[in-house]
Scaffold this active site. Structure first.
Site, PDB file in Angstrom:
ATOM      1  CB  CYS A 110      -0.920  -0.001   1.209  1.00 28.23           C
ATOM      2  SG  CYS A 110      -1.978   1.459   1.289  1.00 28.23           S
ATOM      3  CG  ASN A 212       0.303  -6.311  -9.779  1.00 27.85           C
ATOM      4  OD1 ASN A 212       0.144  -5.653  -8.757  1.00 27.85           O
ATOM      5  ND2 ASN A 212      -0.526  -6.198 -10.792  1.00 27.85           N
ATOM      6  N   GLY A 213       1.680  -5.558 -12.767  1.00 29.37           N
ATOM      7  CA  GLY A 213       1.996  -4.242 -13.311  1.00 29.37           C
ATOM      8  C   GLY A 213       1.926  -4.217 -14.813  1.00 29.37           C
TER       9      GLY A 213
END
Length: 378
Positions: A110, A212-213
């Site tokens: 986060c 991820n991305g």
């Protein structure tokens, strides 16, 4: 390497996934309705919105609603956020024993300023002793249920944490690690650094590594696997307004042709189904209110006028949604060049606030005070 060879089915602990694809937890999006919609499109691991460990332990009503599952939903997957080993361990135990979770993920990616400012989120892996204690407690509480960790590259370019954090997670018994290949400072700007996923795959050898991305289309996933050697992909913003991306991913990984982008009539039908599910799960008022934010994502790239877009973003009932969708031209197709339109967050870069002296106390195992805010993103 070419982008044609698909990896074998993904195993995360005892879980076997026919398609090596995971839905990234997204606040206000990956609720039970959206997860069901995605499951109707294709196989994968569909993770809930992030919940806060302390809120679950304290019996917060909204948090308990967020860990509700469809009767046929499997694997039941939850992402949890926390900074205290004892609290995270108890939350994981309750998720497994009381709510039937079959997979639990820890968010240490986060980038929200109000979280990192207190040492939580993507700032937490800096404190390696504390991070290790959290993973250790969670793995013990999960028992046979796989516990995984999702992270970012680090706080910023000067403070990378992902390699050490992933090795710690591996050593403490995590079943897999996932890397959003951006720093917290980047937020959602710039390009994801897929080379970092490749470096992580070289460093972590006994458990799966997920990338991820910037997986916006099915061929991106095949290319990520080919270029990095990762064992599977995590999809976030790419599926906003495009839940059929999971169908495309299943086809691509199976070597089947990927269907062309749907005409607007098909898009409207999926949007209507999404709204129906939201009303079923959240109730008429909340469900219709929630679908409003999705309408712009579904229409992105289609030549629909501003008045029609505004009307859909303000609907007050399913009947009004139906009327406005019926007024659209079902034959309209995606505008050339808009196939890779990014939906959702695009903000960044932004300096990451952390507690004073944070980088000087990497082996301090003391949980930060007040970091458990109910925010998500990674």
């Amino acid at each position: 390497m070419t982008a044609t060879a698909a990896p074998p089915a993904l195993r995360i602990g005892p879980l076997a996934l026919d398609v090596p694809v995971v839905l990234a937890p997204m606040a206000g999006v990956t609720n039970r309705a959206f997860r069901r919609l995605c499951r109707e499109m294709g196989a994968g691991l569909y993770v809930s919105e992030m919940i806060t460990a302390r809120a679950l332990v304290e019996g917060n009503a909204r948090t308990l609603d967020m860990v509700a599952f469809d009767p046929d939903e499997s694997p039941r997957s939850v992402q949890v956020y926390g900074v205290d080993p004892t609290v995270v361990g108890e939350a994981v135990r309750r998720l497994v024993d009381d709510h039937g979770a079959e997979h639990v993920d820890l968010n240490v990616g986060c980038p929200a300023a109000k979280v990192t400012r207190k040492g939580g989120g993507s700032a937490l892996p800096v404190r390696r002793a504390l991070f290790a204690a959290i993973v250790r407690a969670a793995v013990a509480a999960a028992g046979p249920v796989p516990f995984t960790v999702k992270m970012r590259l680090g706080v910023d370019d000067a403070h990378p944490t992902y390699l050490e954090a992933a090795r710690i997670a591996e050593g403490e018994g995590a079943a897999a690690v996932a890397l959003h290949a951006r720093t917290a400072e980047q937020l959602y700007s710039g390009a994801a650094d897929w080379s970092a996923i490749a470096r992580l795959k070289e460093a972590v050898t006994t458990i799966p590594v997920l990338g991820n991305g910037d997986v916006l289309e099915a061929h991106d996933a095949l290319r990520m696997v080919a270029e990095t050697g990762c064992d599977g992909v995590v999809v976030g913003r790419g599926c906003l307004g495009r839940p059929w991306l999971f169908r495309d991913l299943a086809d691509a990984f199976a070597g089947r042709p990927v269907r062309p982008h749907p005409p607007l009539g098909d898009v409207a039908a999926v949007l209507r189904r999404h709204a129906e599910l939201l009303v079923e799960v959240l109730g008429p008022e909340r469900g219709v209110r929630d679908v409003r934010k999705h309408t712009g994502w579904y229409l992105a790239g289609y030549p629909v006028g501003g008045e029609a877009r505004r009307g859909l973003s303000q609907v007050s009932s399913l009947a009004e949604l139906d009327a406005r969708l019926d007024a659209l031209d079902p034959a309209l197709t995606l505008h050339p060049g808009s196939e890779r339109t990014v939906r959702g967050h695009t903000n960044g870069p932004r300096r990451v606030p952390v507690p004073e002296g944070w980088f000087d106390r990497v082996d301090d195992p003391t949980p930060p005070v007040g970091a458990e805010a109910a925010v998500s993103g990674g």
